[in-house]
Write a protein that holds these residues in place. Structure first.
Motif, PDB file in Angstrom:
ATOM      1  N   GLU A 166       0.404  -0.597   0.078  1.00  0.00           N
ATOM      2  CA  GLU A 166      -0.146   0.104  -0.380  1.00  0.00           C
ATOM      3  C   GLU A 166       0.992   1.037  -0.340  1.00  0.00           C
ATOM      4  O   GLU A 166       2.081   1.373   0.837  1.00  0.00           O
ATOM      5  N   PHE A 167       0.505   2.052  -1.389  1.00  0.00           N
ATOM      6  CA  PHE A 167       1.131   4.030  -1.201  1.00  0.00           C
ATOM      7  C   PHE A 167       0.357   4.738  -0.508  1.00  0.00           C
ATOM      8  O   PHE A 167      -0.488   4.558  -1.202  1.00  0.00           O
ATOM      9  N   PRO A 168       0.842   5.415   0.508  1.00  0.00           N
ATOM     10  CA  PRO A 168       2.417   5.561   0.743  1.00  0.00           C
ATOM     11  C   PRO A 168       1.932   4.432   2.714  1.00  0.00           C
ATOM     12  O   PRO A 168       0.641   4.260   2.666  1.00  0.00           O
ATOM     13  N   LEU A 169       3.134   4.315   2.806  1.00  0.00           N
ATOM     14  CA  LEU A 169       3.134   3.284   4.642  1.00  0.00           C
ATOM     15  C   LEU A 169       2.545   4.708   4.885  1.00  0.00           C
ATOM     16  O   LEU A 169       2.759   5.379   5.157  1.00  0.00           O
ATOM     17  N   ALA A 170       2.361   3.930   6.497  1.00  0.00           N
ATOM     18  CA  ALA A 170       2.002   4.156   7.931  1.00  0.00           C
ATOM     19  C   ALA A 170       3.518   5.690   8.094  1.00  0.00           C
ATOM     20  O   ALA A 170       4.146   5.068   8.105  1.00  0.00           O
ATOM     21  N   MET A 171       3.224   6.157   8.768  1.00  0.00           N
ATOM     22  CA  MET A 171       3.898   7.404   9.110  1.00  0.00           C
ATOM     23  C   MET A 171       4.604   6.410  10.073  1.00  0.00           C
ATOM     24  O   MET A 171       6.133   7.311   9.866  1.00  0.00           O
ATOM     25  N   SER A 172       4.351   5.605  10.996  1.00  0.00           N
ATOM     26  CA  SER A 172       5.040   5.091  12.077  1.00  0.00           C
ATOM     27  C   SER A 172       6.072   4.113  11.590  1.00  0.00           C
ATOM     28  O   SER A 172       7.415   3.806  11.312  1.00  0.00           O
ATOM     29  N   GLN A 173       5.804   3.936  10.006  1.00  0.00           N
ATOM     30  CA  GLN A 173       6.436   2.784   9.401  1.00  0.00           C
ATOM     31  C   GLN A 173       7.531   3.582   9.059  1.00  0.00           C
ATOM     32  O   GLN A 173       9.106   3.000   8.947  1.00  0.00           O
ATOM     33  N   TYR A 174       7.707   4.988   8.084  1.00  0.00           N
ATOM     34  CA  TYR A 174       8.549   5.586   7.865  1.00  0.00           C
ATOM     35  C   TYR A 174       8.953   5.924   8.479  1.00  0.00           C
ATOM     36  O   TYR A 174      10.819   5.938   7.963  1.00  0.00           O
ATOM     37  N   GLU A 278      16.648  20.468  -7.432  1.00  0.00           N
ATOM     38  CA  GLU A 278      17.827  18.860  -8.022  1.00  0.00           C
ATOM     39  C   GLU A 278      17.754  18.479  -8.784  1.00  0.00           C
ATOM     40  O   GLU A 278      17.453  16.856  -9.196  1.00  0.00           O
ATOM     41  N   GLY A 279      16.518  19.027  -9.458  1.00  0.00           N
ATOM     42  CA  GLY A 279      15.787  18.279 -10.679  1.00  0.00           C
ATOM     43  C   GLY A 279      14.594  16.934 -10.689  1.00  0.00           C
ATOM     44  O   GLY A 279      14.683  15.758 -11.803  1.00  0.00           O
ATOM     45  N   ARG A 280      14.280  16.569  -9.736  1.00  0.00           N
ATOM     46  CA  ARG A 280      13.457  15.568  -9.262  1.00  0.00           C
ATOM     47  C   ARG A 280      12.201  15.622 -10.018  1.00  0.00           C
ATOM     48  O   ARG A 280      11.125  17.351  -9.468  1.00  0.00           O
ATOM     49  N   ALA A 281      11.463  15.284 -10.294  1.00  0.00           N
ATOM     50  CA  ALA A 281       9.716  15.153 -10.498  1.00  0.00           C
ATOM     51  C   ALA A 281       9.034  15.292  -9.454  1.00  0.00           C
ATOM     52  O   ALA A 281       9.779  14.075  -8.293  1.00  0.00           O
ATOM     53  N   PHE A 282       7.678  16.205  -9.425  1.00  0.00           N
ATOM     54  CA  PHE A 282       6.495  16.519  -7.854  1.00  0.00           C
ATOM     55  C   PHE A 282       6.228  16.226  -7.739  1.00  0.00           C
ATOM     56  O   PHE A 282       5.398  16.136  -8.944  1.00  0.00           O
ATOM     57  N   PHE A 283       5.605  15.362  -6.656  1.00  0.00           N
ATOM     58  CA  PHE A 283       3.836  14.477  -6.560  1.00  0.00           C
ATOM     59  C   PHE A 283       3.678  14.877  -5.452  1.00  0.00           C
ATOM     60  O   PHE A 283       4.297  14.891  -4.477  1.00  0.00           O
ATOM     61  N   VAL A 284       2.404  14.848  -5.342  1.00  0.00           N
ATOM     62  CA  VAL A 284       1.947  15.474  -3.389  1.00  0.00           C
ATOM     63  C   VAL A 284       0.830  14.378  -3.668  1.00  0.00           C
ATOM     64  O   VAL A 284      -0.472  14.402  -4.583  1.00  0.00           O
ATOM     65  N   ASP A 285       1.016  13.432  -2.238  1.00  0.00           N
ATOM     66  CA  ASP A 285      -0.164  12.422  -1.888  1.00  0.00           C
ATOM     67  C   ASP A 285      -1.284  12.616  -0.975  1.00  0.00           C
ATOM     68  O   ASP A 285      -0.685  13.654  -0.289  1.00  0.00           O
ATOM     69  N   ASP A 286      -2.483  12.656  -1.212  1.00  0.00           N
ATOM     70  CA  ASP A 286      -3.190  13.123   0.051  1.00  0.00           C
ATOM     71  C   ASP A 286      -4.097  12.457   0.143  1.00  0.00           C
ATOM     72  O   ASP A 286      -4.928  12.738   0.604  1.00  0.00           O
ATOM     73  N   THR A 287      -3.655  10.973  -0.086  1.00  0.00           N
ATOM     74  CA  THR A 287      -4.363   9.958   0.396  1.00  0.00           C
ATOM     75  C   THR A 287      -4.840  10.134   1.788  1.00  0.00           C
ATOM     76  O   THR A 287      -6.517  10.163   2.581  1.00  0.00           O
ATOM     77  N   ARG A 288      -4.418  10.337   2.684  1.00  0.00           N
ATOM     78  CA  ARG A 288      -4.540  10.454   3.971  1.00  0.00           C
ATOM     79  C   ARG A 288      -4.572  11.789   5.183  1.00  0.00           C
ATOM     80  O   ARG A 288      -3.846  11.481   6.443  1.00  0.00           O
TER      81      ARG A 288
END
Length: 633
Positions: A166-174, A278-288
């Motif tokens: 599952e993405f994203p993982l729980a905050m405690s897991q991260y 840094e030349g990274r593509a940026f994504f926003v996740d608002d699942t939770r």
């Protein structure tokens, strides 16, 4: 007269001298007292008596003191330069030996024997029981960093997330994975420098953490992880199999234990600036996200031309991973370099660091802070209304009045000022500062040009009278205070109501109504407990608390169940009101007065820009002598 010896008639031509052994004459004594004068005609006459020196008797002391032998001191004959020279030669030989071993290992080294496959992770040692290392032959069935051995027998590490997780993982897991990443990286460096066999020889000059880490794609190619076929596994939000996967990316997860919106926005904007740098593509996740959908408050974030990677390739650590996920739980990993301070402190370094943070956050604000369409139209209209209030008629002057924005944060946020740290800044401090700014702006005669002292004074007086104060606060009672009488609200589209205002909506108590729970308002300001229980009745709150075994469950009243649609709608309204307040203060005000202890105050500085806020001094902090604090505090 005695007869003479006649030798002329002898038959011998030579004189025969008897050998010394038959010489009857007494030999000369070695004692100088026994020697008598020798005749000048004697055959034993020599000049030896003039230089004769008998050997000293072994039993008698010498007439002259014996010469002292040179003493052998510990460092008397050792030269320091010689010691240094020999030491350098010895170290050179040792260095050449180890370099030769490294070269031989590079070409001919045999890989270390792999441990036997196991189904479960095994601890490295008892002192590091929390650090898991598993065999390189089998990936673990849960997210964790692991240590592997490369084809040259050197220890390296990577992060394993099972495909399809599952993405994203729980905050405690991260948070737990970030802690283990540091431990496993340290363990890998220890194995590389103190391992067994020639394949683990290290020169001891330190190793680059980037060289010790293997990214997920490289680990799959090397066979440490089972290969994932194209299309298998879940993609992160914004990912698609139709587009090419981004080479580098940063996904920011909008999830936090902090009920406030300001800190999350500061991290979001700064993360975008870092990703762009840094030349990274940026994504926003608002699942939770506690405030609901990101698009309910803001415009959708700009999407890159590439697709987000599969979820098992998005790692919370290390910092140089190809695809990185960041959130409030991994703030130290992403922003650690932006909050470091030098020792001893340096004012110039601190200012440069603050400006770097500011510029990154400013870039994120420009890209991600556009409000949704309806709120954006209202903000434009409201800002024009406030600007019109400070406009001076052309007949009275050539310059408009000053609009002073005032941001007042109360609730569970207290000032940094020592004497107010357990209460709040008095309202008169805000109003007094606003009046001082107005007076300082219009107390110079001839400021507007024109015809001289009288006309200039009249123009300054007209502009002073036309100046306004715009207020934004989380406490609805602030707007009704006498200190801010006559001030204008920043926005009136969404208001945080007090209990008194709610009761005024139903003044007739004689009418029979269905029983409802007791009403609560926002008196005193924004509190986390109030926010987490929006949309939840007190009876449901007590039931959830009883089930959880506490009066206030962590993370909200319904921590074990996702929030309802009504709860998310109410939270979204709070977030919209917060952003509209800040946006109006920036667009309609010339100067902003606030307390830097509130993150909203720091956001206002970013929204104003470095030149206006810092260099021109239009951002005024009245909470101690602090400057812009960024992500700190």
């Amino acid at each position: 007269m005695p007869p003479t010896l006649d030798l002329s008639r002898t038959s011998h031509a030579k004189v025969v001298i008897s050998p010394p052994r038959i010489n009857l004459r007494r030999a000369a004594s070695y004692n100088k007292n026994d020697r008598g004068p020798l005749s000048s005609t004697s055959s034993r006459f020599t000049f030896n008596h003039l230089v004769f020196s008998p050997p000293p008797s072994p039993g008698l002391p010498s007439l002259s003191p014996p010469a002292k032998k040179p003493s052998r001191r510990l460092f008397g004959t050792i030269r320091p330069l010689r010691v240094i020279r020999y030491s350098i030669r010895l170290l050179s030989v040792v260095l050449v030996f180890f370099v030769a071993l490294e070269v031989l290992t590079w070409f001919f080294g045999e890989p270390a024997p792999a441990p036997a496959p196991t189904k479960h992770a095994r601890p490295v040692k008892e002192a590091e029981a929390e650090t898991e290392m598993v065999s390189q032959k089998e990936a673990p069935g849960f997210p964790t960093p692991i240590v592997v051995t490369d084809d040259r027998g050197r220890a390296k590490w990577t992060v394993s997330i099972p495909p399809g997780s599952e993405f994203p993982l729980a905050m405690s897991q991260y948070a737990d994975m970030c802690l283990k990443c540091r431990q496993v990286a340290e363990r890998t460096r220890h194995l590389r420098s103190h391992g067994r066999g020639l394949h683990q020889v290290s020169l001891g000059f330190g190793s680059d953490a980037a060289d010790d880490f293997i990214d997920v794609q490289e680990a799959e190619k090397a066979g440490y992880f089972p290969a994932v076929a194209s299309g298998d596994g879940s993609f992160a939000r914004g990912g698609s199999a139709e587009k090419m996967v981004c080479k580098k990316s940063l996904t920011f997860v909008l999830e936090s234990d902090d009920a406030g919106l300001g800190k999350t926005l500061m991290m979001l904007w700064t993360a975008y600036g870092l990703a762009e740098k840094e030349g990274r593509a940026f994504f926003v996740d608002d699942t939770r996200w506690a405030y609901g959908k990101f698009t309910a408050i803001f415009h959708p974030p700009p999407l890159p031309e590439c697709s987000a990677p599969p979820s098992h390739e998005i790692l919370p650590c290390p910092r140089h991973a190809r695809h990185l996920v960041a959130s409030a739980a991994t703030m130290d990993v992403l922003f650690g370099g932006l909050t470091e301070s030098v020792d001893p402190p340096s004012e110039s370094h601190d200012r440069a660091l603050r400006k770097t943070q500011f510029s990154l956050a400013r870039r994120g604000y420009e890209a991600l802070s556009r409000l949704n369409k309806d709120d954006g139209v209202y903000i434009d209209t409201r800002a024009r209304e406030l600007v019109a209030k400070k406009t001076v008629p052309k007949s009275k002057g050539q310059r408009n009045g000053l609009a002073v924005g005032v941001h007042i944060r109360r609730g569970d946020r207290h000032p940094l000022e020592f004497q107010y740290r357990h209460s709040y800044m008095p309202l008169n401090l805000y109003t007094d500062t606003a009046h001082e700014l107005v007076e300082a702006q219009f107390n110079h005669t001839g400021l507007f040009g024109g015809g001289g002292g009288g006309e200039a004074d009249a123009a300054a007086s007209a502009a002073r009278e036309q100046s306004i104060v715009v207020v934004a606060s989380d406490d609805p009672m602030v707007y009704e205070s006498t200190e801010l009488a006559g001030a204008s609200r920043a926005q009136e589209r969404i208001k945080l109501a007090s209990k008194q205002n709610i009761q005024k909506a139903n003044p007739d108590k004689s009418v029979m109504r269905k029983f409802v729970d007791e009403t609560f308002g926002w008196e005193g300001g924004f509190y986390a407990a109030m926010f987490w229980n929006l949309g939840v009745s007190p009876s449901a709150h007590h039931a959830a608390a009883a089930a959880a075994g506490s009066t206030i469950p962590a993370g909200g009243s319904t921590a074990t169940t996702p929030p309802s649609a009504e709860t998310l709608r109410l939270r979204s309204l709070v977030g919209r009101a917060y952003m509209m307040d800040l946006t109006v203060l920036v667009e309609a005000s010339d100067v902003v007065v606030c307390t830097v202890s509130a993150v909203g105050c720091r956001l206002l500085a970013v929204m104003m820009g470095w030149e206006s806020a810092m260099e021109q001094g239009n951002w005024v902090n009245i909470d101690g002598g602090y400057g812009w604090l960024g992500l700190e505090w």
